[in-house]
Design a protein around this motif. Structure first.
Motif, mmCIF file in Angstrom:
data_model
loop_
_atom_site.group_PDB
_atom_site.id
_atom_site.type_symbol
_atom_site.label_atom_id
_atom_site.label_comp_id
_atom_site.label_asym_id
_atom_site.label_seq_id
_atom_site.Cartn_x
_atom_site.Cartn_y
_atom_site.Cartn_z
ATOM 1 N N ASP A 95 -3.075 -1.719 -1.612
ATOM 2 C CA ASP A 95 -2.260 -0.612 -1.118
ATOM 3 C C ASP A 95 -2.333 0.537 -2.123
ATOM 4 O O ASP A 95 -1.723 0.487 -3.188
ATOM 5 C CB ASP A 95 -0.810 -1.099 -0.952
ATOM 6 C CG ASP A 95 0.082 0.002 -0.381
ATOM 7 O OD1 ASP A 95 -0.448 1.094 -0.097
ATOM 8 O OD2 ASP A 95 1.285 -0.243 -0.238
ATOM 9 N N PRO A 241 -6.350 5.711 0.703
ATOM 10 C CA PRO A 241 -6.019 4.796 1.805
ATOM 11 C C PRO A 241 -7.178 4.734 2.793
ATOM 12 O O PRO A 241 -7.781 5.764 3.121
ATOM 13 C CB PRO A 241 -4.782 5.445 2.437
ATOM 14 C CG PRO A 241 -4.174 6.255 1.343
ATOM 15 C CD PRO A 241 -5.304 6.728 0.480
ATOM 16 N N SER A 262 -2.788 3.247 4.728
ATOM 17 C CA SER A 262 -1.396 3.714 4.763
ATOM 18 C C SER A 262 -1.307 5.001 3.956
ATOM 19 O O SER A 262 -2.200 5.326 3.186
ATOM 20 C CB SER A 262 -0.478 2.662 4.155
ATOM 21 O OG SER A 262 -0.839 2.453 2.814
#
Ligand SMILES: C=C/C=C(\O)C(=O)O
Length: 290
Positions: A95, A241, A262
């Motif tokens: 992430d 991302p 994300s």
């Protein structure tokens, strides 16, 4: 030898820990304290490593290639610790929003089968203790604003390390010349970085021997079972991302790292800890640390 007072050292360590936890990078430490030495900075690094709950699983050399030294404007190598909670997986997207300014690097990883000596460690010792080479990607990040680092800034910040992923293949040192491994990093279909393993101090084995001798000065040892990253063989590349990276190493196989699609940006501070550090507590009995 560090000359920092213990309270000052802890104060700086707290700022870096909070910056990492909150994804809120801080101004360069060396702006306020231009005199901050490498020895001071290693003490700050060690203070934060000791109080993290995750185990030490290895070490990294940073800034061992000309490409990275030029990119960062720093002209000597340093080292940092690799912890169990920094391990990333080829199968699970990372992430990017957990980090401030994530970048990826291609490295030939060393898996140690034996402990290495400290002060007198030679290249021959490194080769004898290495069980296998493996393909790897290091995820670097800076808790210093806009990557405006000088040597002491990055040392204090755990050599700007944030994560690592190791591919499945293992090649014993007798089967591959560690100086001649060509490495390519692709983002999707595009080649975004390329280099050769001898970009790090002429030979990654030399970088590992340097590491063993250098950590010994701080009471640290490289142990059997540890993973060693000797430094990037090409420039680091920004990770965003949705990025899908694949690193290919001649004779050594490949490794992938993908980033979840994300949003998120540095400094938004979503609250959950990315560091595995306890807020106040120490972990002074962490195995292998002085
Ligand atoms: C600032 C980080 C540098 C490295 O990780 C490297 O040169 O490998």
């Amino acid at each position: 030898m560090s000359v920092l007072a213990v309270t000052e050292l802890r104060g700086i360590a707290d700022r870096l820990r909070d910056a990492e936890r909150d994804r809120a990078p801080v101004p360069p430490l060396t702006l306020e304290r231009p005199w901050l030495s490498a020895a001071d900075a290693y003490e700050i690094q060690l203070h934060n490593i000791r109080r993290r709950t995750a185990a030490v699983v290895g070490h990294k050399v940073g800034l061992s290639s000309k490409a990275m030294q030029e990119m960062m404007g720093v002209d000597e190598p340093d080292y940092g610790h690799l912890l169990a909670d920094m391990r990333l997986s080829e199968d699970e997207p990372a992430d990017a929003a957990r980090y401030c300014y994530p970048r990826v690097e291609i490295e030939v990883a060393f898996l140690l089968g034996d402990d290495l000596p400290g002060e007198d460690c030679t290249e021959a010792d490194v080769l004898a203790a290495t069980e296998a080479f493996a393909p790897s990607i290091e995820l670097i990040d800076s808790r210093i604003v806009d990557w405006r680092i000088r040597l002491a800034d990055t040392i204090a910040d755990n050599a700007s390390s944030a994560g690592f992923v190791v591919g499945a293949s293992r090649v014993p040192p007798n089967d591959l010349d560690p100086r001649g491994i060509a490495a390519v990093l692709r983002r999707g279909a595009d080649v975004v970085a390329a280099g050769r393993s001898d970009a790090v101090l002429g030979n990654p084995v030399t970088a590992v021997a340097w590491l063993a001798r250098t950590v010994a000065r701080f009471g640290v040892r490289l142990r059997a079972g540890h993973l060693i990253l000797p430094g990037a063989c090409a420039r680091a590349v920004d990770a965003r991302p949705g990025d899908e990276f694949r690193a290919e190493f001649s004779g050594l196989g490949e490794v992938r790292l993908t980033f979840a699609d994300s949003g998120g940006r540095a400094g938004t501070g979503a609250g959950s800890s990315a560091t595995g550090q306890s807020a106040t507590g120490g972990n002074s009995e962490k195995e292998g640390l002085p």
